[in-house]
Design an enzyme around this catalytic site. Structure first.
Site, PDB file in Angstrom:
ATOM      1  N   ARG A  46       9.596  -8.719 -16.415  1.00 32.80           N
ATOM      2  CA  ARG A  46       9.244  -7.448 -15.785  1.00 32.80           C
ATOM      3  C   ARG A  46       7.847  -7.011 -16.207  1.00 32.80           C
ATOM      4  O   ARG A  46       7.075  -6.474 -15.426  1.00 32.80           O
ATOM      5  CB  ARG A  46      10.273  -6.362 -16.141  1.00 32.80           C
ATOM      6  CG  ARG A  46       9.832  -4.962 -15.695  1.00 32.80           C
ATOM      7  CD  ARG A  46      10.928  -3.930 -15.881  1.00 32.80           C
ATOM      8  NE  ARG A  46      11.596  -3.994 -17.155  1.00 32.80           N
ATOM      9  CZ  ARG A  46      11.091  -3.543 -18.307  1.00 32.80           C
ATOM     10  NH1 ARG A  46       9.892  -2.994 -18.345  1.00 32.80           N
ATOM     11  NH2 ARG A  46      11.782  -3.637 -19.417  1.00 32.80           N
ATOM     12  N   TYR A  98       1.183   6.266   7.783  1.00 34.23           N
ATOM     13  CA  TYR A  98       2.405   5.476   7.976  1.00 34.23           C
ATOM     14  C   TYR A  98       3.634   6.340   7.689  1.00 34.23           C
ATOM     15  O   TYR A  98       3.655   7.131   6.740  1.00 34.23           O
ATOM     16  CB  TYR A  98       2.364   4.256   7.062  1.00 34.23           C
ATOM     17  CG  TYR A  98       3.674   3.542   6.891  1.00 34.23           C
ATOM     18  CD1 TYR A  98       4.378   3.068   8.007  1.00 34.23           C
ATOM     19  CD2 TYR A  98       4.223   3.328   5.634  1.00 34.23           C
ATOM     20  CE1 TYR A  98       5.591   2.414   7.853  1.00 34.23           C
ATOM     21  CE2 TYR A  98       5.428   2.671   5.472  1.00 34.23           C
ATOM     22  CZ  TYR A  98       6.110   2.221   6.589  1.00 34.23           C
ATOM     23  OH  TYR A  98       7.312   1.581   6.445  1.00 34.23           O
ATOM     24  N   ASP A 170      -5.124   2.982   1.773  1.00 34.77           N
ATOM     25  CA  ASP A 170      -4.223   1.952   2.288  1.00 34.77           C
ATOM     26  C   ASP A 170      -5.036   1.061   3.222  1.00 34.77           C
ATOM     27  O   ASP A 170      -5.460   1.478   4.298  1.00 34.77           O
ATOM     28  CB  ASP A 170      -3.055   2.606   3.036  1.00 34.77           C
ATOM     29  CG  ASP A 170      -2.016   1.590   3.501  1.00 34.77           C
ATOM     30  OD1 ASP A 170      -2.350   0.399   3.647  1.00 34.77           O
ATOM     31  OD2 ASP A 170      -0.875   1.995   3.751  1.00 34.77           O
ATOM     32  N   LYS A 195       2.481  -7.777   5.093  1.00 34.04           N
ATOM     33  CA  LYS A 195       1.793  -7.917   6.369  1.00 34.04           C
ATOM     34  C   LYS A 195       0.788  -9.070   6.329  1.00 34.04           C
ATOM     35  O   LYS A 195       1.178 -10.215   6.167  1.00 34.04           O
ATOM     36  CB  LYS A 195       1.133  -6.593   6.737  1.00 34.04           C
ATOM     37  CG  LYS A 195       2.043  -5.365   6.566  1.00 34.04           C
ATOM     38  CD  LYS A 195       3.331  -5.450   7.356  1.00 34.04           C
ATOM     39  CE  LYS A 195       4.086  -4.137   7.457  1.00 34.04           C
ATOM     40  NZ  LYS A 195       4.652  -3.606   6.210  1.00 34.04           N
TER      41      LYS A 195
END
Length: 379
Positions: A46, A98, A170, A195
């Site tokens: 982690r 978004y 973004d 994406k």
């Protein structure tokens, strides 16, 4: 190096231990300590993993940043950056954001006493007028989702810096290949790496990059403390996707430009949104801050009934949530990406029931045009 070369030569193109041409997938949860007094570079997955570290370095190189962080989703990267803000902060965000980001800002961060004012960021005066004594961050998308509005990055960031605001951009629609907001002074750049960076509709991931060491420590604290980290196999998939990012973006962008021009002159299409069109608002600004108009466009064909008929008749595009894949994806913002946004806000932003978003893939553009023409002709 030029972006095309850098995508393949970020410093992690082969394994330093074996010379393998692909970074290994370190599928492990923990690491052996050979000496109690000298902890290893990696101790628990982690907190860090060699495959993830290679991806983080590669993304930082492509964005022109010093630090990179890989998260379990794009929203985890976005919220990871925002969680560096103290309780009681005020955020200024572009209004055409978004839907998932809108939901996080209005429903999640409000619980932490972090309030958001949404403004038309294409008007820099609105950004300046929204600043309050407790304002701590400016959150931007350019081009925005889904109407591809253009914000002047240099101008907006100058305003933010003058008032001590952290700027988060973004950059998903452009990818690191076409736009690098750090060049204009952005503090944090985030991507839904699902994406264009991944590019094959086979991974959910997010990345964030930054320049400042202290800010990097804060983002790492959130990444490690909240644990929304990207696994080693998904990290490897993104490393593989990055290698073909320039090729995919060039092909998709070239096809998107032809499709946008075709749709703009079609009698069944009411409006087309694409930064590559000469009459697109902010096209000149976009050309100054990006290396191309991108592979995503939106267009309005009237209403929900037209969308229903049109989507049924298409053969090639995947009708689905998401974008940025090798295959062309058609999305319906009102029911998909922006379903979390109230109807009144969608109406205000022009996200109508007839608006469709098209992420153009690498298929032969002639086949895509024939498919679009046939579906439009049937309306």
């Amino acid at each position: 190096m030029r972006p095309d070369t850098l995508a393949l030569h970020t410093g992690v193109e082969f394994c330093p231990h074996t010379g393998a041409a692909s970074v290994p997938i370190y599928q492990t949860s923990t690491f052996h300590w050979s000496d109690l007094d000298q902890p290893p570079d990696f101790d628990y997955a982690r907190s860090g993993n060699p495959t993830r570290a290679a991806l983080e370095r590669a993304v930082a190189e492509l964005e022109g940043a010093r630090h990179g962080f890989a998260f379990s989703s794009g929203m985890a990267a976005i919220t990871g950056a925002l969680l560096t803000l103290p309780a009681g902060s005020h955020v200024i965000a572009c209004e055409d954001v978004y839907g998932g980001s809108y939901r996080a800002l209005t429903q999640v961060f409000r619980r932490l006493s972090i309030e958001t004012t949404f403004v038309d960021a294409t008007d820099l005066d609105q950004i300046a007028h929204a600043i309050r004594p407790n304002s701590r961050a400016l959150y931007l998308e350019t081009p925005s989702n889904p109407n591809l509005r253009i914000t002047d990055l240099s101008g907006a960031i100058q305003i933010a810096k003058a008032h001590g605001l952290m700027t988060i951009v973004d950059n998903t629609f452009m990818s690191p290949y076409l736009q690098n907001p750090h060049q204009f002074g952005a503090d944090v750049v985030v991507h839904s790496a699902t994406k264009f960076i991944g590019g094959h509709s086979d991974v959910i991931a997010g990345v964030a990059t930054c320049q400042d060491d202290a800010l990097a420590s804060e983002i790492y604290l959130i990444q490690n403390g909240f644990g929304a980290v990207l696994g080693p196999h998904d990290s490897w998939l993104l490393l593989r996707g990055l290698k073909t990012l320039p090729l995919r973006m060039r092909q998709s962008q070239e096809s998107a430009a032809r499709i946008a021009a075709y749709l703009q002159q079609h009698p069944k299409v009411q409006r087309v949104f694409y930064p590559g069109l000469p009459d697109h608002p902010g096209a000149d600004i976009h050309r100054r801050q990006a290396r191309g108009p991108g592979a995503v466009l939106s267009f309005d064909i009237g209403g929900a009934n037209e969308v229903r008929e049109f989507s049924k008749r298409l053969r090639l595009p995947l009708f689905a949530v998401s974008l940025g894949a090798a295959e062309t994806i058609l999305s319906y913002p009102a029911r998909m990406s922006h379903a979390a946004m109230p109807q009144s806000q969608r109406d205000h932003l022009g996200i109508s029931d007839g608006l469709l978003r098209l992420s153009v893939g690498v298929e032969a553009v002639e086949d895509l045009l024939e498919d679009l023409d046939s579906a439009l002709h049937a309306l």
